[in-house]
Design an enzyme around this catalytic site. Structure first.
Site, PDB file in Angstrom:
ATOM      1  CE  LYS A 194      -2.135   2.502   2.954  1.00  0.00           C
ATOM      2  NZ  LYS A 194      -3.064   3.349   3.708  1.00  0.00           N
ATOM      3  CG  ASP A 208      -5.576   4.051   1.240  1.00  0.00           C
ATOM      4  OD1 ASP A 208      -6.695   4.425   0.822  1.00  0.00           O
ATOM      5  OD2 ASP A 208      -5.325   3.878   2.447  1.00  0.00           O
ATOM      6  CE  LYS A 264      -8.188   5.992   3.842  1.00  0.00           C
ATOM      7  NZ  LYS A 264      -6.730   5.748   3.836  1.00  0.00           N
ATOM      8  CG  ASP A 281     -11.889  17.566  -5.415  1.00  0.00           C
ATOM      9  OD1 ASP A 281     -12.823  18.346  -5.692  1.00  0.00           O
ATOM     10  OD2 ASP A 281     -10.739  17.950  -5.225  1.00  0.00           O
ATOM     11  CB  THR A 326     -10.545   0.979  10.613  1.00  0.00           C
ATOM     12  OG1 THR A 326      -9.362   1.520  10.022  1.00  0.00           O
ATOM     13  CG2 THR A 326     -11.149  -0.017   9.655  1.00  0.00           C
ATOM     14  NE  ARG A 375      -0.124   2.688  12.913  1.00  0.00           N
ATOM     15  CZ  ARG A 375      -1.096   3.447  13.381  1.00  0.00           C
ATOM     16  NH1 ARG A 375      -0.810   4.418  14.231  1.00  0.00           N
ATOM     17  NH2 ARG A 375      -2.347   3.255  12.999  1.00  0.00           N
TER      18      ARG A 375
HETATM   19  O1  C5P Z   1      -0.622   1.022  10.791  1.00  0.00           O
HETATM   20  P1  C5P Z   1      -2.000   0.472  10.499  1.00  0.00           P
HETATM   21  O2  C5P Z   1      -2.038  -1.033  10.433  1.00  0.00           O
HETATM   22  O3  C5P Z   1      -3.044   1.061  11.422  1.00  0.00           O
HETATM   23  O4  C5P Z   1      -2.306   0.983   9.028  1.00  0.00           O
HETATM   24  C1  C5P Z   1      -3.548   0.814   8.409  1.00  0.00           C
HETATM   25  C2  C5P Z   1      -3.496   1.424   7.044  1.00  0.00           C
HETATM   26  O5  C5P Z   1      -4.760   1.317   6.436  1.00  0.00           O
HETATM   27  C3  C5P Z   1      -3.126   2.905   7.039  1.00  0.00           C
HETATM   28  O6  C5P Z   1      -2.199   3.069   5.987  1.00  0.00           O
HETATM   29  C4  C5P Z   1      -4.411   3.650   6.769  1.00  0.00           C
HETATM   30  O7  C5P Z   1      -4.216   4.755   5.922  1.00  0.00           O
HETATM   31  C5  C5P Z   1      -5.247   2.594   6.035  1.00  0.00           C
HETATM   32  N1  C5P Z   1      -6.690   2.710   6.218  1.00  0.00           N
HETATM   33  C6  C5P Z   1      -7.312   2.621   7.446  1.00  0.00           C
HETATM   34  N2  C5P Z   1      -8.681   2.714   7.539  1.00  0.00           N
HETATM   35  C7  C5P Z   1      -9.419   2.882   6.438  1.00  0.00           C
HETATM   36  C8  C5P Z   1      -8.795   2.953   5.190  1.00  0.00           C
HETATM   37  C9  C5P Z   1      -7.421   2.845   5.110  1.00  0.00           C
HETATM   38  O8  C5P Z   1      -6.630   2.425   8.459  1.00  0.00           O
HETATM   39  N3  C5P Z   1     -10.732   2.898   6.509  1.00  0.00           N
END
Ligand code: C5P
Length: 228
Positions: free
Chosen positions: A31, A57, A59, A62, A116, A207
């Protein structure tokens, strides 16, 4: 089989590229999100794309014209999948789907339903008097009617979406946390094994992999949980 997408959220493109090199072949996709894109621009997609499919991603949210043009460029860049916000509305999502469909690479358009990191209280603060799950269901219906092929949601909502939309739709689930790992800013979290049971097509993990002492081992352990 649920695939693993590793989120390379690192302000250093060289470091992200090195990690992609270590993980190449052992994950479904990488990603490239706002962090890498703002630091390295479209070149981030090209550089990371040498190691596997890129889930871009950004997002997009616009007016339809602007999103359609950006979608065209993401398709030209070779993104495998890219995101738009479902709350941008049906015409905006259709503009992205049309642009992607006209391109040679024909990337999958994925609509982000409810982040999320948002809870029911956050929804109320936004003036939305519904649970995250209800709002996800509503936006998912709108997105699929607009022709979107994939949805981003928490794995807490995937069972509901499978009932509502069937087996065909691709469900991409961030907010994944192996037992014992820090939640950080995520709220609607689910373990990798539970995401599989709940019908996720892909888990997106940042992470728990990138901050691990041994990111390759962390990714391998998540991939194993997805396969069992
Ligand atoms: O570090 P972590 O596992 O929390 O990363 C989750 C990834 O998913 C991030 O890059 C974040 O931008 C993406 N994301 C998210 N929730 C969403 C859409 C994308 O956490 N609804």
């Amino acid at each position: 089989m649920t695939g693993l997408i590793v989120a390379l959220d690192d302000p250093h493109i060289d470091r992200a590229e090195e990690l992609a090199g270590h993980l190449a072949g052992s994950v479904s996709a990488f990603k490239v999100g706002l962090t890498l894109f703002t630091v390295a621009g479209p070149d981030a997609v090209r550089r990371i794309g040498r190691f596997g499919p890129v889930f871009c991603d950004l997002k997009l949210h616009d007016i339809p014209h602007q999103v359609g043009l950006a979608a065209e460029q993401l398709a030209k860049l070779g993104a495998w999948m890219f995101t738009v916000h479902a709350s941008g509305g049906a015409a905006m999502m259709r503009a992205a789907v049309d642009a992607a469909g006209k391109s040679e690479s024909s990337p999958t358009v994925s609509a982000v339903t409810v982040l999320t990191s948002l809870s029911r209280t956050d929804m109320a603060d936004l003036g939305i008097d519904r649970s995250p799950a209800e709002q996800v269901g509503r936006l998912a219906r709108l997105a699929t009617q607009a022709g979107v092929g994939a949805l981003v949601c928490s794995a807490q909502e995937t069972e509901l979406l499978r009932k509502q939309l069937g087996d065909e739709v691709v469900l991409v689930t961030p907010g994944i946390r192996p037992a014992g790992s820090a939640e950080g800013d995520q709220v609607r979290v689910v373990t990798p094994a539970r995401a599989v049971e709940a019908g996720a097509s892909y888990v997106v993990v940042g992470r728990p992999v990138t901050d691990a002492d041994d990111p390759a081992a962390a990714a391998a352990s998540i991939a194993e949980a997805l396969a069992t």
